[in-house]
Design a protein around this motif. Structure first.
Motif, PDB file in Angstrom:
ATOM      1  N   ASP A 108      -1.063   3.755  12.218  1.00  0.00           N
ATOM      2  CA  ASP A 108      -0.723   2.368  11.878  1.00  0.00           C
ATOM      3  C   ASP A 108      -0.370   2.148  10.411  1.00  0.00           C
ATOM      4  O   ASP A 108      -0.183   1.003   9.984  1.00  0.00           O
ATOM      5  N   HIS A 109      -0.263   3.222   9.667  1.00  0.00           N
ATOM      6  CA  HIS A 109       0.161   3.134   8.267  1.00  0.00           C
ATOM      7  C   HIS A 109       1.072   4.321   7.994  1.00  0.00           C
ATOM      8  O   HIS A 109       0.766   5.433   8.429  1.00  0.00           O
TER       9      HIS A 109
ATOM     10  N   ARG B   2       9.375  -1.961   5.386  1.00  0.00           N
ATOM     11  CA  ARG B   2       8.547  -2.716   6.330  1.00  0.00           C
ATOM     12  C   ARG B   2       9.076  -4.100   6.681  1.00  0.00           C
ATOM     13  O   ARG B   2       9.931  -4.623   6.068  1.00  0.00           O
TER      14      ARG B   2
ATOM     15  N   ARG C  93       9.555   3.579   0.337  1.00  0.00           N
ATOM     16  CA  ARG C  93       8.928   2.734   1.351  1.00  0.00           C
ATOM     17  C   ARG C  93       9.252   1.263   1.125  1.00  0.00           C
ATOM     18  O   ARG C  93       9.162   0.458   2.055  1.00  0.00           O
TER      19      ARG C  93
ATOM     20  N   GLU D  97      -8.375  -5.635   6.491  1.00  0.00           N
ATOM     21  CA  GLU D  97      -7.290  -6.554   6.814  1.00  0.00           C
ATOM     22  C   GLU D  97      -6.236  -6.648   5.686  1.00  0.00           C
ATOM     23  O   GLU D  97      -5.032  -6.637   5.948  1.00  0.00           O
TER      24      GLU D  97
ATOM     25  N   ARG E 116      -3.526  -4.022   5.730  1.00  0.00           N
ATOM     26  CA  ARG E 116      -2.862  -3.851   7.029  1.00  0.00           C
ATOM     27  C   ARG E 116      -1.454  -3.257   6.883  1.00  0.00           C
ATOM     28  O   ARG E 116      -1.022  -2.435   7.677  1.00  0.00           O
ATOM     29  N   LYS E 117      -0.752  -3.713   5.841  1.00  0.00           N
ATOM     30  CA  LYS E 117       0.638  -3.265   5.664  1.00  0.00           C
ATOM     31  C   LYS E 117       0.782  -2.179   4.602  1.00  0.00           C
ATOM     32  O   LYS E 117       1.886  -1.880   4.170  1.00  0.00           O
TER      33      LYS E 117
ATOM     34  N   ALA F  85       1.028   1.317   2.639  1.00  0.00           N
ATOM     35  CA  ALA F  85       1.442   2.706   2.815  1.00  0.00           C
ATOM     36  C   ALA F  85       0.461   3.558   2.008  1.00  0.00           C
ATOM     37  O   ALA F  85      -0.039   3.124   0.980  1.00  0.00           O
TER      38      ALA F  85
END
Ligand SMILES: Nc1nc2c(ncn2[C@@H]2O[C@H](COP(=O)(O)OP(=O)(O)OP(=O)(O)O)[C@@H](O)[C@H]2O)c(=O)[nH]1
Length: 86
Positions: free
Chosen positions: A56-57, A86, A82, A20, A23-24, A26
């Motif tokens: 998802d990444h 996001r 990057r 978790e 999750r975000k 890279a």
């Protein structure tokens, strides 16, 4: 990456990506020791780790040689690019 340890690397990679807290995240993978005879290429490592299945990444694999520094800047440039995406 050592060929023998690639299976463990793969397991760990997917375990991390499922967490978790990441999750975000890279993912930047350095395919180091490209100067060594018989080394796995970035494409081979990518195939083994099935990186193209990671949807998802954002991810990037960069071939490099830590001894000469070759490829290190390109990898970090991808990572800094990057920031703010996001
Ligand atoms: N030829 C070559 N040797 C490297 C490169 N990067 C690291 N090494 C050498 O690999 C050895 C292990 O480096 P460490 O920094 O201990 O890396 P590690 O991840 O703990 O160990 P390894 O998984 O064996 O690489 C050292 O002798 C480094 O000098 C590279 O790009 N080319």
């Amino acid at each position: 990456i050592d060929r023998e340890r690639l299976a463990i690397t793969k397991e760990e990679l997917y375990r991390m990506l499922a967490h978790e807290d990441l999750r975000k995240a890279a993912v930047l993978i350095f395919a180091n020791k490209q100067d060594m005879k018989g080394c796995m290429t970035a494409a081979e490592i990518s195939k083994y780790l099935t990186l193209s299945s990671i949807k998802d990444h954002p991810w990037h694999i960069q071939s490099c040689c830590a001894l000469t520094g070759e490829g290190l800047c390109q990898g970090l440039e991808w990572m800094t690019s990057r920031i703010g995406v996001r």
